[in-house]
Design an enzyme around this catalytic site. Structure first.
Site, PDB file in Angstrom:
ATOM      1  N   GLY A 372       0.794  -1.228   0.000  1.00 55.59           N
ATOM      2  CA  GLY A 372       0.000   0.000   0.000  1.00 55.59           C
ATOM      3  C   GLY A 372       0.824   1.274   0.000  1.00 55.59           C
ATOM      4  O   GLY A 372       0.319   2.341  -0.332  1.00 55.59           O
ATOM      5  N   LYS A 374       3.365   1.866   2.741  1.00 50.44           N
ATOM      6  CA  LYS A 374       3.839   2.188   4.091  1.00 50.44           C
ATOM      7  C   LYS A 374       5.364   2.319   4.143  1.00 50.44           C
ATOM      8  O   LYS A 374       5.896   3.293   4.678  1.00 50.44           O
ATOM      9  CB  LYS A 374       3.368   1.108   5.081  1.00 50.44           C
ATOM     10  N   GLU A 500       8.059  -2.834  11.161  1.00 52.20           N
ATOM     11  CA  GLU A 500       7.697  -4.218  11.467  1.00 52.20           C
ATOM     12  C   GLU A 500       8.837  -4.920  12.190  1.00 52.20           C
ATOM     13  O   GLU A 500       9.277  -6.000  11.803  1.00 52.20           O
ATOM     14  CB  GLU A 500       7.305  -4.962  10.189  1.00 52.20           C
TER      15      GLU A 500
END
Length: 575
Positions: A372, A374, A500
């Site tokens: 997307g 990010k 992450e």
């Protein structure tokens, strides 16, 4: 194009800080060696024509021995001086290219295989070194030897010299087209070598992925194709050499046979002495040997021009200017995206009209489907890429106005890869710090304790001085990640980026790393990318990104109530 490549090669050579004095000494020694060598056939003539035991004197023998010793000494010193210059050239080239490479933007490495860049630093510079230190001096001394020998031969016997020179136009007619073919083949071979090196490097670096995917057959086939391509191009080069070598030998032998036959007739007639014929043959060899090296020189020159072209491509790339811009502390300042667009390539927009603001000390979480945008947002924050439209501001100032070094020195970044450099734990903790050698053990143990890394570091064979990374002690993903977090503590960043950071860890390691991350986040503006709801549920603001656009902003509860895709995302995490 040919003139441009020659010009580029000369520009590159003159741009380096060559040891000119040593180069001049080396060339002068090479010239002197050649001139001394030109006297030897004349001495031989005198020795042959006037040979008798009575004519041999101690002084004459001493002179001959002295000439040979002088020749050997000057030749050795000259060879060392020119090799020294060649080594300085390759060191200077590698320094220039390496300095350029580490200052190039991330965008360049996105488009350029790493193996090819490594090949430019090692292989291409080595080709240039061989030309400068070996083949160029041989060419200069050979040229002088040929000119000197031809002049002397014309003085000795112009008719025999003209017979010898008949071979020159024949040689040129054959060698010119072969040289052109060699240029193309050499460049192709260098390109294939760089590509093959890149493929091997990638396979070896991702060896676990290759084996877990049972892709040995795929990589074996790919490698064999590369080897076959190198073989075929190498054989093309060998075929050209196979023509050049025998052709030159044939011409040389033909000229020698003709000269011996014609010279023998002249000696028989009495119009030429035996000593003159011997001297003529010796001078002929002094012409022949340099000519055989010329073919190699022009081949290496073609290779060097090809290597220079690729080196110049790197040197002409735009670099990141670390020092340009203002130095400014971003502590206490908000970070704002103002209608930011970004495209990797024209017409392929990745980020579209992204706008949000992060207050000082706030935690902003980025959520959304994979791909997307990010991670691209993080790349823009770190200034790996520049927005194609809009701006990113800190306080009232665009981050583009800050010096790159000032901006990045205030960022802390922890990714999911748990990346480490080869070296000791100490070197990894202090990596990139200006005062790395001044950081005390107490400070290192303090940040290790804050990152919950103190215990396992103490258990390592040499503690902080244990070698880790590719060739050292193997650490688990959780251990490497805690060292990364400890490094971030040591940098004391004003803005923290967590990409992450626990995605690739097992549940036990994740719990420890999460504790360290929460401690690291305290009081710092933090941007988080995470797929796990537990990581982002307490964020001050969640930014939901789909296809490069923000489709929702708010707290966890607000997005649950108003954003269907986020609600689906949360339900998946809860189940």
């Amino acid at each position: 194009m040919k003139n441009q490549s020659v010009k580029a090669f000369l520009q590159l050579m003159f741009s380096l800080k060559l040891p000119k004095f040593i180069l001049i000494l080396g060339l002068a020694g090479s010239v002197l060696t050649t001139l001394v060598g030109l006297t030897i056939p004349l001495l031989t003539r005198e020795l042959v024509d006037g040979f008798s035991f009575a004519s041999i004197s101690v002084g004459f023998i001493a002179m001959i021995v002295g000439i040979f010793i002088l020749h050997a000494l000057v030749d050795g010193l000259s060879a060392y001086a020119l090799t020294y210059v060649g080594q300085k050239v390759v060191a200077g080239l590698r320094e220039v290219i390496w300095t350029k490479l580490i200052r190039l933007p991330v965008r360049y490495f996105d488009q350029q295989p790493s193996g090819e860049s490594v090949s430019r630093v090692i292989n291409d510079t080595g080709i240039v070194k061989n030309l400068v230190s070996q083949h160029f001096p041989q060419f200069i001394s050979g040229l002088i030897s040929i000119i000197g020998a031809v002049i002397i031969l014309f003085i000795m016997d112009w008719r025999m010299t003209l017979i010898m020179l008949v071979a020159v136009p024949i040689t040129v007619l054959v060698m010119v087209p072969l040289g052109s073919s060699m240029s193309k083949v050499s460049r192709k071979l260098q390109d294939q070598t760089a590509t093959f090196q890149g493929e091997i490097q990638q396979t070896v670096s991702e060896i676990k992925l290759m084996k877990s995917s049972t892709a040995e057959g795929v990589e074996l086939e790919k490698g064999n194709k590369g080897i076959l391509a190198l073989l075929q191009t190498g054989l093309k080069e060998a075929r050209i050499f196979a023509v050049v070598g025998p052709f030159m030998y044939m011409i040389v032998m033909f000229v020698i046979v003709v000269i011996i036959a014609y010279g023998g007739i002249r000696v028989e007639e009495g119009s030429m002495s035996t000593g003159s014929l011997v001297a003529f043959l010796l001078y002929l060899f002094q012409i022949v040997f340099p000519i055989t090296t010329f073919a190699m020189f022009f081949t290496e020159l073609q290779k060097a021009k090809g290597a220079t072209g690729r080196i110049m491509e790197i040197l002409e790339e735009d670099v990141e200017e670390n020092q340009q811009g203002v130095d400014r502390s971003i502590e206490g300042l908000p970070v704002t995206f103002e209608n930011v667009d970004f495209s990797f390539q024209e017409g392929e927009q990745v980020i579209k009209g992204v706008s949000f603001s992060a207050a000082s000390g706030a935690m902003i979480a980025f959520a959304g489907p994979s791909g997307g945008g990010k991670t691209t947002v993080f790349g823009l924050i770190e200034r790996y890429y520049n927005p194609t439209k809009g701006q990113i501001a800190v306080g009232d100032q665009s981050i583009a106005e800050l010096s790159m070094r000032s901006w990045r020195s205030q960022l802390g970044y922890v990714s999911q890869e748990s990346s480490m450099m080869s070296g000791t734990v100490r070197e990894n903790l202090t990596y990139g710090l200006d005062n790395a050698e001044k950081v005390t053990d107490e400070a290192l143990w303090e940040v290790a304790k804050m990152a919950y890394a103190e215990q396992f570091i103490k258990e390592l064979p040499k503690g902080l001085d244990t070698e880790v990374g590719e060739r050292g002690t193997k650490l688990s993903g959780g251990q490497r990640q805690r060292i990364n977090i400890a490094r971030a503590f040591l940098r004391n960043p004003k803005l923290l980026l967590l990409d992450e950071a626990t995605a690739s860890l097992d549940s036990q390691s994740e719990q420890v790393v999460q504790k360290a991350l929460h401690r690291l986040m305290e009081g710092r503006t933090t941007f988080v990318i995470a797929h796990r709801l537990s990581t982002i549920v307490h964020a001050d603001q969640i930014v939901f990104i789909e296809n490069g656009e923000i489709t929702g902003k708010g707290t966890h509860q607000e997005l649950l109530a108003n954003h269907a895709l986020y609600r689906s995302f949360a339900e998946q995490q809860l189940t």
